[in-house]
Write a protein that holds these residues in place. Structure first.
Motif, PDB file in Angstrom:
ATOM      1  N   ILE A  51       0.831  -1.191   0.000  1.00  0.00           N
ATOM      2  CA  ILE A  51       0.000   0.000   0.000  1.00  0.00           C
ATOM      3  C   ILE A  51       0.874   1.253   0.000  1.00  0.00           C
ATOM      4  O   ILE A  51       1.471   1.603   0.989  1.00  0.00           O
ATOM      5  CB  ILE A  51      -1.014   0.029   1.168  1.00  0.00           C
ATOM      6  N   PRO A  52       0.938   1.902  -1.160  1.00  0.00           N
ATOM      7  CA  PRO A  52       1.685   3.145  -1.282  1.00  0.00           C
ATOM      8  C   PRO A  52       0.993   4.283  -0.525  1.00  0.00           C
ATOM      9  O   PRO A  52      -0.039   4.063   0.097  1.00  0.00           O
ATOM     10  CB  PRO A  52       1.689   3.421  -2.773  1.00  0.00           C
ATOM     11  N   GLU A  53       1.533   5.494  -0.634  1.00  0.00           N
ATOM     12  CA  GLU A  53       1.134   6.628   0.232  1.00  0.00           C
ATOM     13  C   GLU A  53      -0.374   6.828   0.381  1.00  0.00           C
ATOM     14  O   GLU A  53      -0.862   7.099   1.467  1.00  0.00           O
ATOM     15  CB  GLU A  53       1.716   7.970  -0.244  1.00  0.00           C
ATOM     16  N   ARG A  54      -1.096   6.681  -0.725  1.00  0.00           N
ATOM     17  CA  ARG A  54      -2.527   6.996  -0.649  1.00  0.00           C
ATOM     18  C   ARG A  54      -3.339   5.931   0.086  1.00  0.00           C
ATOM     19  O   ARG A  54      -4.509   6.131   0.367  1.00  0.00           O
ATOM     20  CB  ARG A  54      -3.098   7.183  -2.059  1.00  0.00           C
ATOM     21  N   GLY A  55      -2.731   4.797   0.301  1.00  0.00           N
ATOM     22  CA  GLY A  55      -3.447   3.734   0.989  1.00  0.00           C
ATOM     23  C   GLY A  55      -4.161   2.789   0.041  1.00  0.00           C
ATOM     24  O   GLY A  55      -4.893   1.914   0.465  1.00  0.00           O
ATOM     25  N   ARG A  60      -0.681  -4.924  -9.727  1.00  0.00           N
ATOM     26  CA  ARG A  60       0.361  -5.923  -9.860  1.00  0.00           C
ATOM     27  C   ARG A  60       1.300  -5.645 -11.025  1.00  0.00           C
ATOM     28  O   ARG A  60       2.351  -6.264 -11.122  1.00  0.00           O
ATOM     29  CB  ARG A  60      -0.238  -7.327  -9.922  1.00  0.00           C
ATOM     30  N   ARG A  61       0.923  -4.692 -11.851  1.00  0.00           N
ATOM     31  CA  ARG A  61       1.879  -4.318 -12.900  1.00  0.00           C
ATOM     32  C   ARG A  61       3.084  -3.621 -12.280  1.00  0.00           C
ATOM     33  O   ARG A  61       4.147  -3.542 -12.876  1.00  0.00           O
ATOM     34  CB  ARG A  61       1.192  -3.453 -13.954  1.00  0.00           C
ATOM     35  N   ILE A  62       2.902  -3.096 -11.099  1.00  0.00           N
ATOM     36  CA  ILE A  62       4.029  -2.463 -10.406  1.00  0.00           C
ATOM     37  C   ILE A  62       4.720  -3.434  -9.456  1.00  0.00           C
ATOM     38  O   ILE A  62       5.940  -3.509  -9.409  1.00  0.00           O
ATOM     39  CB  ILE A  62       3.540  -1.211  -9.645  1.00  0.00           C
ATOM     40  N   ARG A  71      -4.584 -11.550  -5.938  1.00  0.00           N
ATOM     41  CA  ARG A  71      -5.936 -11.799  -5.451  1.00  0.00           C
ATOM     42  C   ARG A  71      -5.924 -12.024  -3.936  1.00  0.00           C
ATOM     43  O   ARG A  71      -6.710 -11.447  -3.191  1.00  0.00           O
ATOM     44  CB  ARG A  71      -6.493 -13.033  -6.157  1.00  0.00           C
ATOM     45  N   LEU A  72      -5.005 -12.863  -3.511  1.00  0.00           N
ATOM     46  CA  LEU A  72      -4.932 -13.185  -2.087  1.00  0.00           C
ATOM     47  C   LEU A  72      -4.503 -11.970  -1.272  1.00  0.00           C
ATOM     48  O   LEU A  72      -5.020 -11.716  -0.182  1.00  0.00           O
ATOM     49  CB  LEU A  72      -3.959 -14.346  -1.854  1.00  0.00           C
ATOM     50  N   ILE A  73      -3.549 -11.213  -1.814  1.00  0.00           N
ATOM     51  CA  ILE A  73      -3.071 -10.024  -1.097  1.00  0.00           C
ATOM     52  C   ILE A  73      -4.206  -9.011  -0.973  1.00  0.00           C
ATOM     53  O   ILE A  73      -4.432  -8.440   0.090  1.00  0.00           O
ATOM     54  CB  ILE A  73      -1.852  -9.408  -1.822  1.00  0.00           C
ATOM     55  N   ALA A  74      -4.935  -8.813  -2.077  1.00  0.00           N
ATOM     56  CA  ALA A  74      -6.033  -7.832  -2.050  1.00  0.00           C
ATOM     57  C   ALA A  74      -7.072  -8.225  -1.007  1.00  0.00           C
ATOM     58  O   ALA A  74      -7.560  -7.391  -0.243  1.00  0.00           O
ATOM     59  CB  ALA A  74      -6.674  -7.739  -3.433  1.00  0.00           C
ATOM     60  N   ARG A  75      -7.376  -9.510  -0.957  1.00  0.00           N
ATOM     61  CA  ARG A  75      -8.374  -9.968   0.006  1.00  0.00           C
ATOM     62  C   ARG A  75      -7.865  -9.740   1.433  1.00  0.00           C
ATOM     63  O   ARG A  75      -8.612  -9.272   2.298  1.00  0.00           O
ATOM     64  CB  ARG A  75      -8.664 -11.446  -0.221  1.00  0.00           C
ATOM     65  N   ALA A  76      -6.606 -10.055   1.659  1.00  0.00           N
ATOM     66  CA  ALA A  76      -6.033  -9.884   3.001  1.00  0.00           C
ATOM     67  C   ALA A  76      -6.044  -8.413   3.409  1.00  0.00           C
ATOM     68  O   ALA A  76      -6.363  -8.075   4.549  1.00  0.00           O
ATOM     69  CB  ALA A  76      -4.613 -10.435   3.029  1.00  0.00           C
ATOM     70  N   ILE A  77      -5.713  -7.526   2.451  1.00  0.00           N
ATOM     71  CA  ILE A  77      -5.707  -6.094   2.765  1.00  0.00           C
ATOM     72  C   ILE A  77      -7.115  -5.632   3.133  1.00  0.00           C
ATOM     73  O   ILE A  77      -7.314  -4.870   4.076  1.00  0.00           O
ATOM     74  CB  ILE A  77      -5.143  -5.281   1.571  1.00  0.00           C
ATOM     75  N   ALA A  80      -7.896  -6.718   6.596  1.00  0.00           N
ATOM     76  CA  ALA A  80      -7.147  -5.925   7.572  1.00  0.00           C
ATOM     77  C   ALA A  80      -7.752  -4.533   7.716  1.00  0.00           C
ATOM     78  O   ALA A  80      -7.757  -3.950   8.799  1.00  0.00           O
ATOM     79  CB  ALA A  80      -5.688  -5.824   7.149  1.00  0.00           C
ATOM     80  N   ARG A  81      -8.291  -4.005   6.607  1.00  0.00           N
ATOM     81  CA  ARG A  81      -8.914  -2.680   6.665  1.00  0.00           C
ATOM     82  C   ARG A  81     -10.146  -2.692   7.552  1.00  0.00           C
ATOM     83  O   ARG A  81     -10.384  -1.741   8.302  1.00  0.00           O
ATOM     84  CB  ARG A  81      -9.326  -2.245   5.257  1.00  0.00           C
ATOM     85  N   ILE A  82     -10.919  -3.753   7.468  1.00  0.00           N
ATOM     86  CA  ILE A  82     -12.122  -3.831   8.287  1.00  0.00           C
ATOM     87  C   ILE A  82     -11.754  -3.734   9.759  1.00  0.00           C
ATOM     88  O   ILE A  82     -12.432  -3.091  10.553  1.00  0.00           O
ATOM     89  CB  ILE A  82     -12.889  -5.142   7.996  1.00  0.00           C
ATOM     90  N   MET A  83     -10.647  -4.372  10.129  1.00  0.00           N
ATOM     91  CA  MET A  83     -10.238  -4.373  11.528  1.00  0.00           C
ATOM     92  C   MET A  83      -9.315  -3.195  11.866  1.00  0.00           C
ATOM     93  O   MET A  83      -8.616  -3.239  12.885  1.00  0.00           O
ATOM     94  CB  MET A  83      -9.546  -5.688  11.862  1.00  0.00           C
ATOM     95  N   ALA A  84      -9.309  -2.186  11.042  1.00  0.00           N
ATOM     96  CA  ALA A  84      -8.529  -0.965  11.301  1.00  0.00           C
ATOM     97  C   ALA A  84      -7.045  -1.256  11.490  1.00  0.00           C
ATOM     98  O   ALA A  84      -6.341  -0.517  12.155  1.00  0.00           O
ATOM     99  CB  ALA A  84      -9.079  -0.196  12.504  1.00  0.00           C
ATOM    100  N   LEU A  85      -6.577  -2.356  10.920  1.00  0.00           N
ATOM    101  CA  LEU A  85      -5.135  -2.618  10.937  1.00  0.00           C
ATOM    102  C   LEU A  85      -4.453  -1.819   9.832  1.00  0.00           C
ATOM    103  O   LEU A  85      -3.296  -1.439   9.945  1.00  0.00           O
ATOM    104  CB  LEU A  85      -4.863  -4.115  10.730  1.00  0.00           C
ATOM    105  N   LEU A  86      -5.214  -1.586   8.757  1.00  0.00           N
ATOM    106  CA  LEU A  86      -4.722  -0.776   7.645  1.00  0.00           C
ATOM    107  C   LEU A  86      -5.777   0.282   7.333  1.00  0.00           C
ATOM    108  O   LEU A  86      -6.966   0.058   7.561  1.00  0.00           O
ATOM    109  CB  LEU A  86      -4.497  -1.651   6.402  1.00  0.00           C
ATOM    110  N   PRO A  87      -5.357   1.420   6.805  1.00  0.00           N
ATOM    111  CA  PRO A  87      -6.326   2.474   6.493  1.00  0.00           C
ATOM    112  C   PRO A  87      -7.044   2.225   5.170  1.00  0.00           C
ATOM    113  O   PRO A  87      -6.514   1.554   4.285  1.00  0.00           O
ATOM    114  CB  PRO A  87      -5.442   3.714   6.391  1.00  0.00           C
ATOM    115  N   PHE A  88      -8.265   2.744   5.049  1.00  0.00           N
ATOM    116  CA  PHE A  88      -8.948   2.741   3.752  1.00  0.00           C
ATOM    117  C   PHE A  88      -8.348   3.834   2.872  1.00  0.00           C
ATOM    118  O   PHE A  88      -8.117   3.627   1.704  1.00  0.00           O
ATOM    119  CB  PHE A  88     -10.450   2.982   3.935  1.00  0.00           C
TER     120      PHE A  88
END
Lengths: 91, 137
Positions: A51-55, A60-62, A71-77, A80-88
């Motif tokens: 997750i770059p600066e904007r969150g 995956r091209r980058i 797919r798996l990473i996106a789902r995990a993120i 994590a967002r739901i549980m406020a571990l990562l920002p929206f």
């Protein structure tokens, strides 16, 4: 005329292939991240790398990860967002 | 489905909740799980953590992770209880057994691949040395 066109097209195709190759290698080089077999939604340190600066979730091209991994990473993120571990959104 | 399912349940309690209140919540949740035939694998207390964004005007929360095993019937009751509890700000339930199994498969595949690459390298080295020898003679 026809021949010229053909040659041009061939060159274009070759250029595109070359560019694609360059892009792919640079993208792969950009992120040298060891991706674990089990992508854990609680592993904030690992997910933060995508997750770059904007969150936003890094495309995956980058990051250069496989479609399945993305797919798996996106789902995990998202979990994590739901549980406020990562920002929206970050501002 | 006779297979046991594994779930991860995480909740965020109010930051003001003390250890006693947390253990009380955990106790009631555990009882609810066991009453439905499930079993608690582990309870992990993450303690106070900063929230990535505000929830109910709070910047912090107390995180608790519960891993449980069961048929899946216990989840409804568990979620109902967490929803009713006013100390709990948010919760999530994630089924993990299938994902873990998939990860195990990938791990085996990777290992196999690594072993194969290793074998090829060993073979290459062996070939290189045998090729070198006649030249030296």
């Amino acid at each position: 005329m026809d021949n010229e066109k053909k040659i041009n097209m061939q060159e274009n195709v070759e250029n595109e292939i070359n560019q694609a190759n360059i892009q792919r290698t640079t993208a792969r080089n950009r992120l040298q991240i060891e991706i674990p077999e089990y992508i854990d939604w609680k592993d904030v340190k690992f997910l933060e790398q995508f997750i770059p600066e904007r969150g936003k979730i890094m495309p995956r091209r980058i990051s250069g990860v496989s479609a399945r991994e993305q797919r798996l990473i996106a789902r995990a993120i998202k979990r994590a967002r739901i549980m406020a571990l990562l920002p929206f959104v970050k501002d | 489905m006779s297979n046991k399912r594994v779930y991860e349940v995480m909740y965020i309690a109010l930051p003001e909740a003390d250890d006693e209140e947390i253990s009380k919540i955990n106790e009631t949740l555990k009882k609810a799980i066991e009453a439905q035939g499930g079993s608690v694998v582990k309870i992990e207390d993450w303690g106070k953590r900063k929230l990535a964004y505000e929830i109910k005007h709070k910047h912090e929360g107390r995180y608790v992770l519960i891993e449980l095993e069961g048929s899946g019937k216990e989840i409804a009751e568990l979620e109902r209880r967490m929803r009713v509890n006013d100390k709990i700000m948010r919760f999530i339930t994630v089924r993990v057994d299938e994902d873990r199994k998939a990860a195990e498969k990938i791990r085996a595949k990777r290992q196999k691949r690594r072993a194969r690459i290793g074998a090829v390298k060993v073979a290459e080295v062996a070939q290189a040395t045998t090729e070198e020898q006649p030249q030296e003679e």
